[in-house]
Design an enzyme around this catalytic site. Structure first.
Site, PDB file in Angstrom:
ATOM      1  CE  LYS A   1       3.260   0.196   4.956  1.00  0.00           C
ATOM      2  NZ  LYS A   1       2.626   0.018   3.654  1.00  0.00           N
TER       3      LYS A   1
ATOM      4  NE  ARG B   1       3.669  -8.266  10.647  1.00  0.00           N
ATOM      5  CZ  ARG B   1       3.032  -7.549   9.712  1.00  0.00           C
ATOM      6  NH1 ARG B   1       1.983  -8.029   9.108  1.00  0.00           N
ATOM      7  NH2 ARG B   1       3.440  -6.347   9.402  1.00  0.00           N
TER       8      ARG B   1
ATOM      9  CD  GLU C   1      -2.869   0.775   2.517  1.00  0.00           C
ATOM     10  OE1 GLU C   1      -3.567   1.739   2.811  1.00  0.00           O
ATOM     11  OE2 GLU C   1      -2.802  -0.264   3.217  1.00  0.00           O
TER      12      GLU C   1
END
Ligand code: ATP
Ligand code: MG
Length: 551
Positions: free
Chosen positions: A273, A263, A37
């Site tokens: 982020k 992850r 994104e």
């Protein structure tokens, strides 16, 4: 299948692909994608996903797309797009196609209409709070919405009106009609379209309804012909929905397969982020490319290499269970990569002046020093040596501790590449601090001479005083540290600004050049602050590691 299929290091994802290649479901094709994104800079967690997606495609002679997941009409920034592409390339990968999810809004809309026609989606007038309350819990089934039994005709008309902008944000949503009693909460009639009267960077004001991630993502994958859609573990429970969407929309014969992996988390840093942006917004760090940041831009400026990052991602492997990797392991990989490629330079921190009282006053010798202790092919360089030199503050103790073999009053050491020197006298300033050391040297002990006399236990390095170049040095430590409650806080000592004297050749160091500061660590000339006149070095990593690779 690629030629090296036999001798590659298989992980569970490769096993799935091998099975698919065997069954021929995708005609032997392997097509992956990396779908960021564009709302911030990529971090090293993303690097793992990049290495996995692009690496898997490379391994199988397949393809990999870079796809911007821009289905949120949030303001996306061209700066992020530029940085994402720079980072992927820097890591050594190239995408087959660059795609924008928002280019598929028409197909997504058609897919939603198809579901409505089949009686598999309905417009719900409930508020988001009401929907949440009716959803039930892990123990209790959900309750059907009073709008669940609207006819396809009614739903088609209402969905059209949603699209036409007749309703305000939140007034209506489109939900998939699956099963409010499903043991998987994601399957309890998930919202698949919402109203948002917001401009989109790509589609402008064409749309005021936007698809939800769980509906959009499988369609994006299917449109691009992705075969294996690799994502992180938190989407495991969403996989039934992923499969449901593609099956029920029915536009694609061999829909992609979602595969989840754990992850990446690393100790003493943060991998989000949003949280990284908060540090920037609070003014606590320089920006996305602050060398302390776990962003790709940060570690690049810090001096880490793409080879080291790829090797790190390879070594941590892919797994199905979440874990936290020791930051020492990342540093280990960086050190391993740098140890064979950086030339030595002499730099002293916290310098102490040494006057070699029996050395001729106007003499300077050019000593030949090895550029690398173990790789003779890396050659030698000439370094001046004269009567006044600097030694490192850590290499002298007025009152030595036990087993201290470096310089102290009465002790003799080897100055690497030069001579033995012996500390004869400590000269103090009025305030009691050390002004300089008076030493003597033994001309017989010149490096390279076949000297078979006394032995010394300590070796130190030096910088010639007359030609020393003053440099700025930034030593980095962990970005975050846990407080007493185990909550991560910014480490107040995450950067220590200091300075040192360097041998004259560092006067010409170019931004981005890496060196081993002999006996100290690996350093890079900072790409932002290094100028012709002033050299600023970032410590990439120290020489010694507390982390050891498992046997
Ligand atoms: P963040 O929370 O930092 O914004 P994200 O997952 O929302 O991360 P995206 O831009 O949506 O960021 O992610 C792009 C891809 O990178 C996704 O496929 C995602 O699963 C993967 N990814 C993100 N963080 C990690 C991580 N820590 N380890 C492995 N893969 C990750
Ligand atoms: Mg995200």
């Amino acid at each position: 299948m690629s030629d090296n299929a036999e001798n590659r290091n298989n992980n569970f994802i490769d096993n799935i692909i091998d099975a698919d290649n065997k069954s021929g479901i995708y005609g032997g094709e392997v097509y992956t994608r990396f779908p960021p994104e564009p709302n911030g800079y990529l971090h090293i967690g993303h690097a793992k996903s990049i290495c996995l997606n692009f690496g898997t495609a490379l391994k199988y002679g397949g393809r990999c797309n870079l796809r911007y997941d821009d289905t949120n009409p949030a303001k996306e920034d061209i700066e992020y797009v530029r940085s994402i592409e720079e980072d992927v390339r820097w890591l050594g990968f190239n995408w087959d196609e660059r795609r924008w999810a928002s280019d598929y809004f028409d197909t997504m809309y058609d897919a939603a209409v198809e579901l409505i026609r089949k009686g598999l989606a309905y417009v719900d007038d409930q508020t988001s709070d009401e929907i949440r309350e009716m959803r039930g819990t892990l123990k209790e089934p959900g309750k059907n919405s009073p709008y669940r039994d609207r006819t396809p005709e009614e739903n088609l008309a209402l969905f059209q009106e949603m699209r036409d902008g007749k309703y305000a944000d939140g007034e209506k949503v489109l939900r998939a009609k699956i099963d409010m009693a499903s043991s998987n909460i994601n399957m309890r009639d998930p919202v698949i379209y919402r109203i948002a009267h917001r401009e989109h960077h790509n589609t402008g004001d064409k749309w005021c309804i936007y698809p939800m991630y769980d509906f959009a993502h499988p369609i994006e994958d299917a449109i691009e012909g992705i075969t294996h859609s690799i994502c992180t573990l938190e989407f495991e429970d969403h996989r039934p929905l992923y499969d449901w969407v593609l099956k029920e929309v029915g536009f694609w014969p061999n829909p992609p397969k979602q595969i989840e992996f754990a992850r990446l988390n690393i100790t003493n840093t943060i991998m989000s982020k949003r949280k990284l942006r908060a540090l920037i917004d609070a003014g606590e760090i320089e920006g996305w490319d602050d060398p302390r940041m776990p962003t790709i831009a940060g570690i690049r400026r810090r001096g880490y290499t793409p080879e080291a990052i790829r090797s790190f991602c390879e070594q941590i492997g892919v797994s199905k269970s979440n874990s936290v990797v020791d930051e020492g392991m990342l540093e280990f990989c960086v050190r391993q990569d740098l140890q064979n490629r950086c030339e030595n330079r002499n730099v002293v921190e916290d310098p102490i002046k040494v006057v070699i009282t029996n050395y001729p006053e106007d003499q300077t010798e050019m000593l030949e020093l090895d550029n690398h202790g173990k790789i003779p092919e890396m050659g030698k360089r000439l370094v001046p040596f004269s009567r006044e030199i600097y030694v490192d503050g850590a290499d002298f103790m007025e009152v030595p501790v036990k087993k201290y073999f470096r310089l102290f009053p009465g002790n003799e050491v080897r100055v690497k590449g030069a001579y033995f020197i012996k500390c004869e006298e400590v000269i103090k300033n009025e305030d009691g601090s050390i002004k300089e050391l008076h030493c003597t040297y033994d001309p017989e002990t010149r490096s390279g001479n076949d000297f078979k006399g006394r032995k010394v236990k300590g070796t130190i390095h030096f910088v010639d005083a007359a030609t020393a170049v003053k440099i700025r040095i930034r030593n980095y430590n962990s970005l975050m540290l846990p407080d007493e409650n185990g909550e991560y806080q910014l480490n107040p000592d995450s950067v220590e600004e200091t300075w040192g004297y360097a041998e004259p050749s560092l006067k010409d160091a170019q931004p981005g050049e890496r060196f081993q500061f002999f006996r100290h660590g690996y350093y890079i000339a900072d790409t932002r602050y290094t100028t012709d006149d002033e050299k600023v070095f970032n410590r990439i990593v120290g020489l010694k590691s507390s982390w050891k690779p498992p046997k």
